[in-house]
Design a protein around this motif. Structure first.
Motif: not given
Lengths: 485, 194
Positions: A138-139, A144-147, A201-202, A286-290
């Motif tokens: 998800v994260g 990440g990648t898809v977004v 994401i969803v 998750l992606s922002l804080l990764a």
């Protein structure tokens, strides 16, 4: 040999009373009179009420007399006695018709399944599921990648410039251009949030969740955390609505009706509204804080703390028996690919249809607010609040969006952070506050539907100041300790 | 957990406008087939098989919390098929168990399919006994037969049918096994119902 039909052997007192009550019944119930009589004897509230209404006072008094007489004549509750007798017959029947060939074999699935319920194996398994399922899929992949691809390569590069130039060419009035294009347009903001940020994401969450669901892992997790959950007034059974909340808190609030007591349902509803991020928020966060693992740990730890603390306090405040926990544990199964895909697809479709009109509506509202200047007042107001939390005023915008929908706010945060406006500390505080912050409109409406206006409204009036107070405290702690620099 | 099987809020709003009221009058009320049984025995899978409508299916008890409806053909007759949340007993404890019983009380289905898990017959039969007591037009559907067979469990369905006095049909819903026979039985029972 002539085979006789078998019936459960109920005690004489009960049979007699049941027949007498059945003979008194005149109303229509959809169930055989004898069954209605047995339910009345077991003091089933709903059916008793139905009988009282349909039969009138005088007949109900004679029925009630029968019920009381039977109760006085038995040592155990009628429901228990009946259940035992039926169970006896069920056992007899099963022994007669079921044959076991070459003994019962323990399968690998059963052995692994049992292990996951023991803390020594269960906790590492849980961490693996969280790391690979949530964090990686998800994260990192979804959010990440898809977004990044959809945002950067499709919307920013093609769709937005194209929509902007076409609306400018076709519509002469800048006011109307803004409705469709530019910073807050229906397509450039509303649709972009829905398609490029939220849906991937969803979708990736639903995919992971479907696999977890179909494997039969959730009931095992329920047994594992039952002890901890007891402390916060819930039983292991609440694992299902709570984990579902990580997908969509609205859906999860609806599922909280599977909990047995009203107390449990209220606690679960509050915790879902307060401390459980939905998949859109989770993915974005998750992606922002990764890139800042420590910030991620602070965020997760802080929320877990709030979850346990608020749950514990609510359980203390609301008197009531501790929940009993009994749950069937299904076998571990290899998920069927077709079911996983269909389920993910139907959930994504449902979700998409649910959010698109709302996102469009949000764009229209923002547009109206911009024309009247009201939006700016709100942004300034929330900017001031953001200031108290040590955040730049633009963060207020994300809060404002989050008010409308959780996922919309998350998408707003994503926009803000990708412009590089936030430090790790600010990002953590913003993420934590936004997670705690009010449930979105959809979730609120389900809260009203399931728990009633009073409770739903009370929860929101608690959550709103609490979220900001918690954000304020977290910021103060982080400033003082300098953990995140 | 089924927001997903619900229509979205704006569809519900526009539904009244789109629905053609005549359609219902001409067909008359359809006969109803209700699926009931313990949680996690495969009622929803069976519902998907009988109607071709997808409702969410998972491997844990309590996936379905609301009633779903669809249509299926049984021996050339179209009927309404109703999926219900699981229940352990006719004496309900939780809210979603109440949903299933309320349906039996208020909708008078022409056929009630009690779906049970073939690996655990003994635990499921008490509800069958209660449904028989309640005078429901019952068919006992023994599902998950594929896994039961793999575990070496054999069930004498003829003997069980004689003992209970209701038809018993073994199926494996995920593999589409036994579904045709079930449709035939449903048509037979429904023919008796008014």
């Amino acid at each position: 040999m002539l085979l006789m039909q078998l019936k459960p052997d109920y005690p004489e007192v009960i049979e007699k009373a049941a027949n007498e009550i059945a003979a008194l019944l005149r109303g229509s119930y959809g169930l055989a009179p004898r069954a209605v009589a047995l339910l009345v004897l077991q003091e089933d509230q709903e059916v008793s009420e139905l009988v009282r209404r349909q039969e009138g006072d005088s007949r109900w008094q004679s029925i009630k007399a029968q019920v009381d007489a039977v109760k006085a004549g038995l040592d155990e509750p009628v429901s228990y006695t009946l259940a035992v007798r039926r169970q006896d017959l069920a056992r007899t029947l099963a022994q007669e018709v079921v044959r076991l060939e070459n003994g019962r074999v323990r399968t690998w699935g059963e052995i692994i399944g049992d292990l996951t319920m023991r803390p020594l194996v269960g906790i590492p398994v849980l961490l693996l599921v969280l790391y690979f399922g949530l964090y990686q899929v998800v994260g990192v992949f979804g959010a990440g990648t898809v977004v990044d691809y959809l945002e950067g390569n499709i919307f920013e590069a093609y769709i937005n410039p194209w929509v902007n130039s076409w609306t400018e060419a076709l519509i002469p009035w800048p006011v109307l251009q803004d409705l469709i294009a530019h910073e807050y347009g229906i397509i450039t903001l509303g649709l972009r949030y829905a398609v490029a940020i939220i849906l991937p994401i969803v979708g990736s969450f639903f995919l992971v969740f479907s696999v977890i669901e179909d494997s039969g892992y959730l009931p095992r997790l329920a047994l594992l955390v039952d002890r901890v959950f007891k402390e916060i007034g819930l039983s292991g059974r609440a694992v299902i609505p709570i984990t579902l909340g990580f997908g969509c808190d609205t859906m999860a609030t609806l599922v909280s009706r599977t909990l047995e007591t009203r107390r449990e349902r209220i606690i679960a509803t509050l915790l879902l509204a307060l401390a459980i991020p939905c998949s859109a928020q989770l993915g974005v966060i998750l992606s922002l804080l990764a890139s800042h693992p420590r910030a991620l740990l602070v965020w997760a730890g802080f929320l877990l703390l709030i979850f346990l603390l608020v749950g514990y306090l609510t359980a203390q405040l609301m008197p009531g028996d501790g929940p009993s926990f009994y749950m069937e544990v299904p076998p571990l199964r290899l998920p069927q690919l077709t079911n996983v895909l269909t389920k993910t697809y139907t959930r994504m479709q449902w979700y998409f249809l649910e959010i698109v009109p709302l996102f469009v509506l949000a764009s229209v509202l923002i547009w109206l607010g911009n024309i009247t200047g009201f939006f700016n007042v709100l942004i300034q107001g929330s900017g001031v609040i953001a200031g108290y939390l040590g955040l730049p005023p633009e963060a207020g915008e994300a809060f404002l969006f989050g008010f409308f929908r959780r996922d919309y706010g998350a998408a707003g945060l994503y926009d803000l952070a990708s412009s590089g406006a936030l430090s790790p500390r600010q990002l953590t505080v913003a993420a934590a506050t936004l997670t705690l912050f009010v449930p979105c409109i959809a979730q609120f409406s389900v809260m009203v539907k399931e728990r009633g206006w009073g409770i739903a409204f009370g929860m929101v009036t608690f959550i709103f100041p609490f979220a900001f107070a918690a954000g304020f405290v977290l910021n103060a702690i982080l400033m003082a300790t300098g953990v995140l620099g | 957990m089924d927001c997903c099987q619900n229509e979205s809020w704006w569809r519900r709003l526009t539904k009244r406008v789109r629905q053609n009221p005549k359609e219902h009058e001409e067909q008359g009320p359809l006969k109803k087939v209700a699926l009931v049984g313990n949680p996690n025995v495969g009622k929803s899978v069976l519902f998907n098989r009988l109607t071709g409508v997808y409702v969410v299916v998972s491997n844990y008890p309590g996936t379905t919390v609301e009633v779903s409806r669809g249509r299926g053909r049984f021996g050339g007759v179209q009927m309404e098929v109703i999926d219900t949340p699981g229940m352990y007993s006719l004496l309900p404890i939780t809210e979603e168990e109440r949903v299933a019983r309320r349906l039996l009380i208020s909708e008078h289905p022409s056929v009630v399919l009690h779906v049970v898990d073939g690996r655990n017959l003994e635990r499921m039969l008490p509800l069958t006994l209660q449904l028989i007591e309640a005078g429901q037009p019952l068919i006992l559907v023994i599902n998950v037969m594929d896994e039961a067979r793999r575990l070496g469990i054999c069930i004498d369905t003829d003997l069980l049918a004689a003992r209970l006095g209701v038809p018993v049909v073994p199926v494996a819903a995920t593999l589409n096994e036994g579904i045709d026979l079930l449709r035939k039985k449903v048509a037979e029972i429904a023919a008796y119902a008014a």
